[in-house]
Design a protein around this motif. Structure first.
Motif, PDB file in Angstrom:
ATOM      1  N   ALA A  16       0.834  -1.209   0.000  1.00 38.11           N
ATOM      2  CA  ALA A  16       0.000   0.000   0.000  1.00 38.11           C
ATOM      3  C   ALA A  16       0.868   1.257   0.000  1.00 38.11           C
ATOM      4  O   ALA A  16       0.562   2.231  -0.706  1.00 38.11           O
ATOM      5  N   TYR A  17       1.924   1.239   0.780  1.00 37.67           N
ATOM      6  CA  TYR A  17       2.835   2.384   0.845  1.00 37.67           C
ATOM      7  C   TYR A  17       3.523   2.603  -0.502  1.00 37.67           C
ATOM      8  O   TYR A  17       3.716   3.747  -0.943  1.00 37.67           O
ATOM      9  N   TYR A  18       3.854   1.495  -1.169  1.00 39.79           N
ATOM     10  CA  TYR A  18       4.559   1.574  -2.464  1.00 39.79           C
ATOM     11  C   TYR A  18       3.673   2.189  -3.544  1.00 39.79           C
ATOM     12  O   TYR A  18       4.141   2.999  -4.362  1.00 39.79           O
ATOM     13  N   ILE A  19       2.393   1.818  -3.571  1.00 41.16           N
ATOM     14  CA  ILE A  19       1.509   2.303  -4.636  1.00 41.16           C
ATOM     15  C   ILE A  19       0.803   3.601  -4.267  1.00 41.16           C
ATOM     16  O   ILE A  19       0.157   4.213  -5.125  1.00 41.16           O
ATOM     17  N   LEU A  23      -1.915   6.505  -6.529  1.00 41.30           N
ATOM     18  CA  LEU A  23      -3.356   6.292  -6.378  1.00 41.30           C
ATOM     19  C   LEU A  23      -4.140   7.555  -6.717  1.00 41.30           C
ATOM     20  O   LEU A  23      -3.668   8.670  -6.465  1.00 41.30           O
ATOM     21  N   PRO A  24      -5.354   7.399  -7.267  1.00 38.63           N
ATOM     22  CA  PRO A  24      -6.227   8.569  -7.465  1.00 38.63           C
ATOM     23  C   PRO A  24      -6.710   9.070  -6.108  1.00 38.63           C
ATOM     24  O   PRO A  24      -6.574   8.390  -5.098  1.00 38.63           O
ATOM     25  N   ILE A  46      -6.637   3.397   1.903  1.00 36.33           N
ATOM     26  CA  ILE A  46      -5.975   2.189   1.420  1.00 36.33           C
ATOM     27  C   ILE A  46      -5.400   1.379   2.586  1.00 36.33           C
ATOM     28  O   ILE A  46      -5.187   0.174   2.494  1.00 36.33           O
ATOM     29  N   TYR A  47      -5.171   2.070   3.718  1.00 38.18           N
ATOM     30  CA  TYR A  47      -4.568   1.402   4.881  1.00 38.18           C
ATOM     31  C   TYR A  47      -5.619   0.818   5.843  1.00 38.18           C
ATOM     32  O   TYR A  47      -5.248   0.132   6.803  1.00 38.18           O
ATOM     33  N   VAL A 103      -6.154  -4.537  -1.037  1.00 38.71           N
ATOM     34  CA  VAL A 103      -5.353  -3.362  -1.405  1.00 38.71           C
ATOM     35  C   VAL A 103      -5.191  -3.293  -2.916  1.00 38.71           C
ATOM     36  O   VAL A 103      -5.344  -2.228  -3.532  1.00 38.71           O
ATOM     37  N   TYR A 104      -4.902  -4.436  -3.522  1.00 37.59           N
ATOM     38  CA  TYR A 104      -4.727  -4.481  -4.978  1.00 37.59           C
ATOM     39  C   TYR A 104      -6.016  -4.098  -5.697  1.00 37.59           C
ATOM     40  O   TYR A 104      -6.005  -3.348  -6.680  1.00 37.59           O
ATOM     41  N   ALA A 105      -7.150  -4.610  -5.207  1.00 39.79           N
ATOM     42  CA  ALA A 105      -8.434  -4.304  -5.823  1.00 39.79           C
ATOM     43  C   ALA A 105      -8.792  -2.827  -5.652  1.00 39.79           C
ATOM     44  O   ALA A 105      -9.395  -2.218  -6.540  1.00 39.79           O
ATOM     45  N   SER A 106      -8.420  -2.235  -4.512  1.00 38.05           N
ATOM     46  CA  SER A 106      -8.692  -0.814  -4.289  1.00 38.05           C
ATOM     47  C   SER A 106      -7.897   0.051  -5.253  1.00 38.05           C
ATOM     48  O   SER A 106      -8.352   1.116  -5.676  1.00 38.05           O
TER      49      SER A 106
END
Length: 213
Positions: A16-19, A23-24, A46-47, A103-106
């Motif tokens: 999550a931190y990496y992406i 993120l929008p 996201i977290y 997280v990936y789906a979000s």
């Protein structure tokens, strides 16, 4: 072991931190039963899922690692202690993978999360099915019914059957839900779940009645 568990639960946070920078401003925060986003929030959300699932994973791990202290049905010499430790690790792995997928789906709203979610839960059912025949009477895991808790024989017979149903039923869920489309995965998942839950309960009750005629 504790460091491994911590690592498994931290991987979704690291992802999550990496992406996060890409993120929008608005991302999906909840998915309906068909896997489609039905609620949105700021990208900082996201977290949320990793935080909740990590807390649940830690709680389950601590509980199952110490069940022998809480459950009067589990004796110190019982093999249940080791089995519950293994189950707790499997559940933490499940929580970590589930958190990663959320997280990936979000971050990718177009993905069909049900393609991963239902098969993942099916594999978790299958994993637990492998342990069911080995679990002795206790108040925390398995088919904890009045008649199974009263009779070790009933407990054993019920969980021998349930273990097979959960193992093969979970595998069927994982395979079928991955390849089916539309409403198919939901129907298959709920249908098989009902079967692997209802049949052992009915079977254990039948044993109970046959012993009390």
């Amino acid at each position: 072991m504790r460091y491994l568990i911590l690592l498994l639960l931290l991987i979704p946070f690291a992802y999550a931190y990496y992406i996060f920078p890409d993120l929008p401003e608005q991302i999906p925060t909840h998915f309906g039963i068909e896997g489609k986003p039905d609620a949105w929030g700021p990208k900082s959300s996201i977290y949320v899922a990793p935080t909740i699932l990590s807390a649940v994973g830690c709680a389950i791990f601590i509980l199952f690692q110490n069940l022998i202290r809480f459950d009067p049905k589990i004796e110190k010499s019982s093999p249940n202690a080791k089995i519950f430790q293994e189950i707790s690790i499997g559940l933490v792995v499940f929580m970590g993978i589930l958190s990663f997928f959320i997280v990936y789906a979000s971050a990718n709203p177009g993905i069909k999360i049900e393609k991963f979610l239902f098969p993942l839960i099916g594999l978790a059912f299958s994993m637990f099915g492998r342990y069911m025949p080995k679990i002795g009477p206790n108040y925390f895991a398995g088919f904890r019914l009045p008649w199974t808790l009263e009779s070790p024989e009933n407990w054993k017979m019920t969980h021998l059957l349930a273990g097979k149903l959960w193992f093969y039923g979970g595998m069927a869920q994982a395979i079928m839900c991955y390849f089916l489309t539309g409403i198919g995965p939901i129907i298959v998942f709920l249908g098989i779940t009902a079967i692997i839950v209802i049949i052992p309960i009915a079977y254990s009750y039948k044993i109970y009645k046959s012993k009390n005629i």
